[in-house]
Design a protein around this motif. Structure first.
Motif, PDB file in Angstrom:
ATOM      1  N   VAL A  24     -25.725  79.632  20.779  1.00 35.09           N
ATOM      2  CA  VAL A  24     -24.712  80.524  21.350  1.00 35.09           C
ATOM      3  C   VAL A  24     -24.507  81.689  20.379  1.00 35.09           C
ATOM      4  O   VAL A  24     -24.933  81.631  19.232  1.00 35.09           O
ATOM      5  CB  VAL A  24     -23.358  79.818  21.594  1.00 35.09           C
ATOM      6  CG1 VAL A  24     -23.509  78.688  22.597  1.00 35.09           C
ATOM      7  CG2 VAL A  24     -22.767  79.304  20.279  1.00 35.09           C
ATOM      8  N   VAL A  25     -23.870  82.760  20.866  1.00 35.69           N
ATOM      9  CA  VAL A  25     -23.542  83.876  19.980  1.00 35.69           C
ATOM     10  C   VAL A  25     -22.284  83.520  19.200  1.00 35.69           C
ATOM     11  O   VAL A  25     -21.222  83.318  19.782  1.00 35.69           O
ATOM     12  CB  VAL A  25     -23.337  85.172  20.789  1.00 35.69           C
ATOM     13  CG1 VAL A  25     -22.768  86.275  19.895  1.00 35.69           C
ATOM     14  CG2 VAL A  25     -24.651  85.621  21.422  1.00 35.69           C
ATOM     15  N   ASN A  26     -22.419  83.364  17.880  1.00 37.05           N
ATOM     16  CA  ASN A  26     -21.261  83.118  17.029  1.00 37.05           C
ATOM     17  C   ASN A  26     -20.727  84.462  16.553  1.00 37.05           C
ATOM     18  O   ASN A  26     -21.365  85.121  15.724  1.00 37.05           O
ATOM     19  CB  ASN A  26     -21.661  82.260  15.822  1.00 37.05           C
ATOM     20  CG  ASN A  26     -22.160  80.888  16.230  1.00 37.05           C
ATOM     21  OD1 ASN A  26     -21.369  79.995  16.499  1.00 37.05           O
ATOM     22  ND2 ASN A  26     -23.477  80.719  16.306  1.00 37.05           N
ATOM     23  N   ARG A  27     -19.593  84.901  17.106  1.00 32.92           N
ATOM     24  CA  ARG A  27     -18.983  86.154  16.661  1.00 32.92           C
ATOM     25  C   ARG A  27     -18.175  85.842  15.412  1.00 32.92           C
ATOM     26  O   ARG A  27     -17.259  85.028  15.435  1.00 32.92           O
ATOM     27  CB  ARG A  27     -18.136  86.776  17.767  1.00 32.92           C
ATOM     28  CG  ARG A  27     -18.996  87.187  18.946  1.00 32.92           C
ATOM     29  CD  ARG A  27     -18.376  88.129  19.939  1.00 32.92           C
ATOM     30  NE  ARG A  27     -19.323  88.340  21.013  1.00 32.92           N
ATOM     31  CZ  ARG A  27     -20.296  89.261  21.011  1.00 32.92           C
ATOM     32  NH1 ARG A  27     -20.413  90.089  19.994  1.00 32.92           N
ATOM     33  NH2 ARG A  27     -21.140  89.360  22.027  1.00 32.92           N
TER      34      ARG A  27
ATOM     35  N   LYS B 103     -27.221  82.149  15.979  1.00 36.30           N
ATOM     36  CA  LYS B 103     -27.009  83.591  16.115  1.00 36.30           C
ATOM     37  C   LYS B 103     -25.666  83.941  15.481  1.00 36.30           C
ATOM     38  O   LYS B 103     -24.636  83.433  15.921  1.00 36.30           O
ATOM     39  CB  LYS B 103     -26.971  83.993  17.598  1.00 36.30           C
ATOM     40  CG  LYS B 103     -28.190  83.605  18.424  1.00 36.30           C
ATOM     41  CD  LYS B 103     -27.908  83.859  19.923  1.00 36.30           C
ATOM     42  CE  LYS B 103     -28.716  82.966  20.823  1.00 36.30           C
ATOM     43  NZ  LYS B 103     -30.016  83.506  21.193  1.00 36.30           N
ATOM     44  N   GLU B 104     -25.693  84.797  14.480  1.00 34.19           N
ATOM     45  CA  GLU B 104     -24.450  85.257  13.845  1.00 34.19           C
ATOM     46  C   GLU B 104     -24.307  86.751  14.099  1.00 34.19           C
ATOM     47  O   GLU B 104     -25.093  87.549  13.588  1.00 34.19           O
ATOM     48  CB  GLU B 104     -24.492  84.977  12.349  1.00 34.19           C
ATOM     49  CG  GLU B 104     -24.572  83.490  12.024  1.00 34.19           C
ATOM     50  CD  GLU B 104     -24.692  83.242  10.523  1.00 34.19           C
ATOM     51  OE1 GLU B 104     -23.725  83.485   9.798  1.00 34.19           O
ATOM     52  OE2 GLU B 104     -25.780  82.815  10.090  1.00 34.19           O
ATOM     53  N   VAL B 105     -23.318  87.108  14.895  1.00 32.42           N
ATOM     54  CA  VAL B 105     -23.102  88.506  15.270  1.00 32.42           C
ATOM     55  C   VAL B 105     -21.816  88.992  14.618  1.00 32.42           C
ATOM     56  O   VAL B 105     -20.735  88.457  14.872  1.00 32.42           O
ATOM     57  CB  VAL B 105     -23.062  88.658  16.807  1.00 32.42           C
ATOM     58  CG1 VAL B 105     -22.670  90.080  17.196  1.00 32.42           C
ATOM     59  CG2 VAL B 105     -24.429  88.297  17.398  1.00 32.42           C
ATOM     60  N   ASN B 106     -21.969  89.986  13.760  1.00 35.62           N
ATOM     61  CA  ASN B 106     -20.828  90.513  13.009  1.00 35.62           C
ATOM     62  C   ASN B 106     -20.159  91.664  13.748  1.00 35.62           C
ATOM     63  O   ASN B 106     -20.732  92.247  14.664  1.00 35.62           O
ATOM     64  CB  ASN B 106     -21.282  90.958  11.626  1.00 35.62           C
ATOM     65  CG  ASN B 106     -21.709  89.790  10.761  1.00 35.62           C
ATOM     66  OD1 ASN B 106     -20.951  88.849  10.595  1.00 35.62           O
ATOM     67  ND2 ASN B 106     -22.931  89.834  10.245  1.00 35.62           N
TER      68      ASN B 106
END
Lengths: 309, 309
Positions: A24-27, B103-106
């Protein structure tokens, strides 16, 4: 002039996230980007203590440019050998929910033998009165045996060589009389194929063997126990102050940079070891490198003992 | 001139590692560093198809510099608004042992209202004959309502506005007659507070509502099902070819860039939709953006149907 040298520089990306779930996308909550590399850290510490120095290194791409610019922004001269490829970005993810950290350390680009020659060409210009600090691991393509070659060059050209790298090849470099080695207890004992230990008498024994084999000085960090300084004339020990550890990653570099600055500033050995341990502890108690604000206070907790000499 | 615009550009760091364990140093197998941002991708695709364009954006630090340089290296003009702070690095870690991806989205740095004004000042220079593509999410400090303001500017200045962002504010922008919207099925239905679905008649129904409210054209991607094109005159549909998906992240950007290039190149709507779906599928079947090598082959699998008009 003191030269530091980082043969596999890195940018550190520190991420804080509530959770880190697969697929999943970890924000994330926040991120911080820092120039890193053990020699780079030594340069920063030296400069913070007012000691001019030049940072050498082998790096490539926009990441190396950022590291070099960060050094120059602090008034540190840079003279990097530029390679193809992009110097690595290491990732440290702190996960709040589970109170864990994931450390991802990348390899870095490959250095060609031609580029290694270009780098050694710079080293061949060093001369008596200069100090070269070789810190950290080497990029792919750079054989750890290069440390032996650099030690030979140091002896021939009469510059002072400082080594802070864990490769076993350091032991073979010792006969060329390097000025200072800065292992930690684990590195020192691994060079003698011994199990890690923080027993002082054991550590003194093997440090003295390195001195007998040719090393002029040993600065040995022993984690939360403190540090030893050993040479032909004496053995001194300082305990570490009690601190709340945040990140010990750059403590060894801080200890070495502070110690070298103290030598330039002609501090007594005891005062120098005391300040170096305090600075290393201060770095361990902060996210990045120490700003030296609490070093005087930490020094009060450190007692220096003359064990021999 | 076609202008793309990325209001929160990113560098993507792809790491491959055998395992990812907490609290230890995970030495990884390899890494790859790519410039990213949805508008940036549209620029790359347009240029690959021979269509000159200018990339606008709001970014800061050495990471934004890398993205801008990557664009210029491909012959794309850049005119970014530079902010304090360092544009983000997103991290995608593929773990071999468990066959999972993290997935790490900053978030990206904060944009001040002054810098947002500087950016809008650039937009105020656009004029009839220009196209502006606004893609992706906006940085902190940029209220999603800015899309309404930009739509107003487009109507006043008579440039063609293309919108590919999921903010609900898009619906309020529609009355200013944007040239093209490029939602996917989930985004379209979320604007009408409906559950996601890939049912064609439902998607046609809501697309036509946007057209009635003012949007001139809708290009709607429907994942592995294909894509719809809807305007006042017609509704056409193309199925997606069968592929082995590697990463769908940049597929929508590829579809949009290819479609806009096809418009510049005066392709028929049917041919343009067919090529755009093929290109999007090709990107989904590769790690980065398509190189268009397999697009002709993929087009053979795509049938375009005139549903209305």
């Amino acid at each position: 002039m003191i030269y530091t040298c980082t043969l596999n520089p890195a940018i550190d990306l520190f991420i804080e996230t509530k959770h880190l779930k697969p697929e999943v996308v970890n924000r994330t909550n926040s991120y911080d980007i820092q120039p890193n590399g053990k020699g780079v850290n030594v340069s920063f510490i030296l400069k913070q203590l007012g000691v001019d120095n030049t940072a050498l290194g082998v790096g490539g791409g926009f990441t190396s440019e950022f590291i070099e610019k960060s050094l120059r922004d602090q008034g540190i001269k840079t003279d990097f050998t530029h390679i193809d490829g992009i110097s690595r970005i290491n990732v440290f993810t702190r996960v709040i929910e589970t109170d864990t950290e994931y450390k991802e350390v990348n390899n870095g680009p490959i250095v060609s033998s031609k580029k290694l020659e270009d780098f050694l060409q710079k080293i061949s210009q060093l001369k008596i009165g200069d100090k070269l600090v070789v810190s950290g691991s080497f990029s792919k393509g750079i054989d750890p045996e290069v440390i032996i070659k650099i030690a030979q060059m140091a002896q021939q050209q009469q510059f002072d060589l400082v080594i802070d790298t864990s490769y076993p090849e350091v032991k073979a470099a010792v006969k060329y009389r390097p000025f200072l080695l800065k292992p930690n207890n684990e590195e020192l004992l691994s060079w003698f194929d011994k199990e890690d230990s923080n027993d002082l008498s054991t550590l003194v024994k093997y440090s003295k063997q390195l001195i007998q084999q040719g090393a002029k000085n040993i600065l040995l960090s022993i984690g939360s126990k403190g540090a030893l300084f050993v040479n032909q004339e004496q053995v001194i020990f300082g305990n570490a102050p009690k601190i709340k550890v945040v990140n010990t990653a750059c403590s060894g570099d801080t200890m070495l940079g502070t110690f070298l600055a103290g030598m330039e500033q002609k501090l007594s050995l005891a005062d120098n070891l005391q300040r170096s341990i305090a600075a290393a502890s201060s770095t361990a108690a902060t996210a990045g490198l120490t700003d030296f604000n609490d070093v005087k206070e930490l020094m009060k907790q450190i007692k220096i003992e003359q064990l021999e000499g």
